[in-house]
Write an enzyme that holds these catalytic residues in place. Structure first.
Site, short mmCIF file in Angstrom:
data_model
loop_
_atom_site.label_atom_id
_atom_site.label_comp_id
_atom_site.label_asym_id
_atom_site.label_seq_id
_atom_site.Cartn_x
_atom_site.Cartn_y
_atom_site.Cartn_z
N HIS A 142 5.52 12.21 1.79
CA HIS A 142 5.39 11.86 0.37
C HIS A 142 4.30 12.71 -0.28
CE1 HIS A 142 7.48 7.67 0.16
NE2 HIS A 142 8.23 8.60 0.72
N TYR B 63 2.71 1.42 -7.00
CA TYR B 63 1.63 0.45 -7.06
C TYR B 63 1.61 -0.09 -8.49
CZ TYR B 63 -0.42 2.17 -2.64
OH TYR B 63 -0.65 2.51 -1.32
N PRO C 161 -5.57 -3.80 2.12
CA PRO C 161 -4.50 -2.82 2.37
C PRO C 161 -4.20 -1.86 1.21
CG PRO C 161 -3.59 -5.01 2.04
CD PRO C 161 -5.07 -5.17 2.09
N LYS D 66 -5.66 2.38 4.20
CA LYS D 66 -6.66 3.12 4.98
C LYS D 66 -6.91 2.55 6.38
CE LYS D 66 -7.49 6.40 2.22
NZ LYS D 66 -6.37 7.27 2.50
N TYR E 152 -6.61 9.33 -1.36
CA TYR E 152 -5.37 8.77 -0.81
C TYR E 152 -4.84 9.64 0.32
CZ TYR E 152 -1.22 5.84 -0.77
OH TYR E 152 -0.24 4.95 -0.39
C1 PHB Z 1 3.07 -0.58 3.65
O1 PHB Z 1 4.02 0.20 3.63
O2 PHB Z 1 3.07 -1.61 4.33
C2 PHB Z 1 1.88 -0.27 2.79
C3 PHB Z 1 1.87 0.90 2.07
C4 PHB Z 1 0.80 1.20 1.26
C5 PHB Z 1 -0.26 0.31 1.16
C6 PHB Z 1 -0.25 -0.86 1.90
C7 PHB Z 1 0.83 -1.16 2.72
O3 PHB Z 1 -1.30 0.60 0.35
#
Ligand code: PHB
Ligand code: APR
Length: 390
Positions: free
Chosen positions: A72, A200, A292, A296, A384
């Site tokens: 990505h 997000y 989460p 990280k 990120y």
């Molecule tokens: C996930 O795919 O579980 C996931 C992805 C990004 C995040 C947290 C969890 O920031």
């Protein structure tokens, strides 16, 4: 029994360390409290920084990841009914992240260790760690109702947040913590992701995240009160709530289906200092937790292991303890930057019940600034995709 390194815990941190040491001829034993199936049944994050990808390559377990993983080059941030792309490749000079589930990565490591005839000892619960300040610490573990001792030159405490390693030095640890007033309700489903990249979403009803494990499997989350139980969230209610928190185009594109797994996780920031106590070294979730948001946790576990592995190699091969002596400081410098980033992403994107209308206006102003300013977008992108591993 005696070995060179005793590793407590077979999460990604313990397995990766074991594999790297084994490939370099350093004898080690992994002791895992749970069964192999239990460890593989845990659904966790799925975003790897390239530093972690490189380390998995060095551990010779990256073949399947390179075939099945998804690269990505950006994420989308959604607020006030619109999505804005953060273009990692453009902002960071071509960097990206790898989407590959922690469960798959764990399986690859387990398979590699089993193939080499050095699998972890499952259902072996460590109950005591002694003599970490002497030359040969002793680890006591319980398996099939019997207690056994094992000695080693070093102990790696890779036993997660609730493990025995940090608890064994509780009187010497300083801890730093923030607990957030909400949780994440996560759903795994065999449905195509809403978008090609992660979304997000900041919404007046609360945060939402559309992630994925593959082009056929989605992992989606909504912010929920900590008082909720999964029984409060039948699939229909979950999908309806997620739809409300997304922009119209994403809401319309959303494909729903039965959940394969559903769980609620609290959000916490936590750091234990230092990370070394004599011959005991803490790594991964045993030493730190991030919320989460920003994914990280696994990447920090990987960078701790990189420092620890290099330091142990230096000790056993070159006879130098420089890396071991610098371990805690090296890790913590990187950890605190990831703690800051995860806290910031969490603060920016979630609904904080006590913040009120003023707090909400500030969030929206920051989101607006973030998505309009190249400097601000670059700061997000740089963190990120991951700060340097060393
Ligand atoms: C996930 O795919 O579980 C996931 C992805 C990004 C995040 C947290 C969890 O920031
Ligand atoms: N004896 C043996 N094993 C133990 C003990 C004990 N006393 N206590 C805990 N363990 C095991 C747990 O059963 C678990 O399998 O240690 C393991 C720790 O694994 P993780 O919790 O996965 O921690 P870590 O390897 O540091 O992984 C960090 O994975 O857990 C996610 O969110 C985390 O993404 C982050 C990354």
């Amino acid at each position: 029994m005696d070995t060179q390194v005793v590793i407590i815990g077979s999460g990604p941190a313990g397995l990766l360390l074991s594999r790297l040491l084994h490939l370099n001829g350093i004898a080690n034993v992994v002791l895992e409290h749970r069964s192999q199936d239990y460890v593989l049944g845990r659904i966790r994050a799925g975003v790897l920084e390239m530093g972690a990808v490189d380390l998995l390559h060095e551990a010779k377990v990256s073949e399947r990841m390179h075939i099945e993983g998804l690269i990505h080059e950006g994420i989308e941030i959604s607020f006030e009914g619109r999505r804005h792309r953060i273009d990692f490749a453009d902002l960071t000079g071509g960097k990206s992240v790898m989407i590959y589930g922690q469960t798959e990565l764990t399986r690859d490591l387990m398979d590699a260790l089993a193939e080499d005839g050095v699998p972890p000892r499952y259902e072996a619960e460590v109950v005591a760690i002694r003599d970490i300040d002497g030359p040969r610490p002793t680890i006591t573990y319980r398996q099939n109702g019997e207690e056994h001792d094992i000695t080693g030159a070093f102990v790696a405490g890779c036993d997660g947040f609730h493990g025995v390693s940090r608890a064994s030095v509780a009187d010497k640890v300083e801890t730093f913590e923030r607990v957030y007033p909400f949780g994440w309700l996560g759903v795994l489903s065999e449905t195509p992701p809403v978008s090609d990249e992660l979304i997000y979403a900041n919404h007046a009803r609360g945060f939402a995240l559309c992630s994925m494990r593959s082009k056929q499997v989605s992992r989606t989350y909504v912010q929920c009160p900590l008082t909720n139980n999964v029984e409060d969230w039948p699939d229909d209610r979950f999908w309806d709530e997620l739809r409300k928190r997304l922009d119209r185009e994403a809401a319309e594109a959303m494909v729903t289906g039965p959940s394969i797994e559903k769980s609620i996780a609290p959000l916490r920031s936590f750091v234990a200092e230092p990370m070394r106590f004599g011959r005991l070294f803490l790594a991964g979730d045993a030493a730190h937790i991030v919320p989460p948001t920003g994914a990280k946790g696994l990447n920090l576990a990987a960078s701790d292991i990189r420092f620890l592995f290099r330091a142990l190699l230096e000790h056993f091969v070159e006879g130098s303890d420089a890396g071991l002596n610098a371990y805690s400081q090296n890790c913590l410098s990187r950890i605190w930057k990831a703690e800051r980033f995860s806290w910031w992403m969490t603060t920016l994107l979630h609904l904080f019940p006590d913040d009120g209308p003023f707090g909400r206006k500030l969030q929206l102003a920051e989101l607006d600034y973030l998505t309009q300013s190249r400097a601000a977008s670059t700061a997000l992108a740089e963190n990120y995709v991951g700060l340097p591993f060393d």
